[in-house]
Scaffold this motif. Structure first.
Motif, PDB file in Angstrom:
ATOM      1  N   ALA A  15      25.005  16.630 138.702  1.00 55.76           N
ATOM      2  CA  ALA A  15      26.229  16.482 139.478  1.00 55.76           C
ATOM      3  C   ALA A  15      27.335  17.304 139.164  1.00 55.76           C
ATOM      4  O   ALA A  15      28.062  17.881 140.074  1.00 55.76           O
ATOM      5  N   ARG A  16      27.837  17.377 137.814  1.00 56.73           N
ATOM      6  CA  ARG A  16      28.906  17.963 137.293  1.00 56.73           C
ATOM      7  C   ARG A  16      28.777  19.470 137.418  1.00 56.73           C
ATOM      8  O   ARG A  16      29.611  20.264 137.842  1.00 56.73           O
ATOM      9  N   HIS A  18      26.967  21.131 139.860  1.00 59.86           N
ATOM     10  CA  HIS A  18      27.310  21.485 141.054  1.00 59.86           C
ATOM     11  C   HIS A  18      28.498  21.489 141.631  1.00 59.86           C
ATOM     12  O   HIS A  18      29.014  22.391 142.336  1.00 59.86           O
ATOM     13  N   GLN A  19      29.453  20.530 141.094  1.00 63.89           N
ATOM     14  CA  GLN A  19      30.806  20.602 141.243  1.00 63.89           C
ATOM     15  C   GLN A  19      31.682  21.740 140.744  1.00 63.89           C
ATOM     16  O   GLN A  19      32.391  22.386 141.180  1.00 63.89           O
TER      17      GLN A  19
END
Length: 117
Positions: free
Chosen positions: A109-110, A112-113
């Motif tokens: 998730a991080r 992708h951010q």
């Protein structure tokens, strides 16, 4: 889209180039890690790369006497999504950085951010 045809040797050179692009201060922090190239991801999965091991954030005082963590970059899945050698080089770099980030405890998730999806 037309998959790129590339020898394993050339692909391994691109992986080495990607590693060379990682800042030296980060490479120095890699601990007990081996980076491998395989032709295909396991069980027909469409993985471009995988990190297997214990992230630095998971290692406690009892960490020791373990096999090296493994970062595996999968040649055929990457070649299948690229039209040019330049795209392959870019995808290899993104994949190498992505898997190294997992070694440092950064989750998908991080990543992708941060644009390293």
């Amino acid at each position: 889209m037309m998959a790129v045809t590339m020898s394993r040797e050339r692909f391994e050179e691109l992986v080495a180039d990607a590693l060379d692009s990682v800042p030296e201060q980060l490479l120095k922090l890699l601990s007990n890690v081996v980076i491998l190239v395989e032709d295909d991801s396991p069980d027909g999965q469409r993985l471009l790369g995988v990190y297997e091991g214990y992230a630095l954030t998971e290692r406690g005082a009892d960490y020791g006497a373990v096999l090296p963590d493994r970062i595996t970059i999968f040649r055929n899945p990457i070649l299948s999504i690229c039209d040019t050698e330049a795209q392959v080089a870019h995808e290899v770099t993104v994949t190498v950085v992505h898997e190294i980030a997992h070694h440092f405890g950064i989750d998908d998730a991080r990543l992708h951010q941060l644009g390293w999806g």
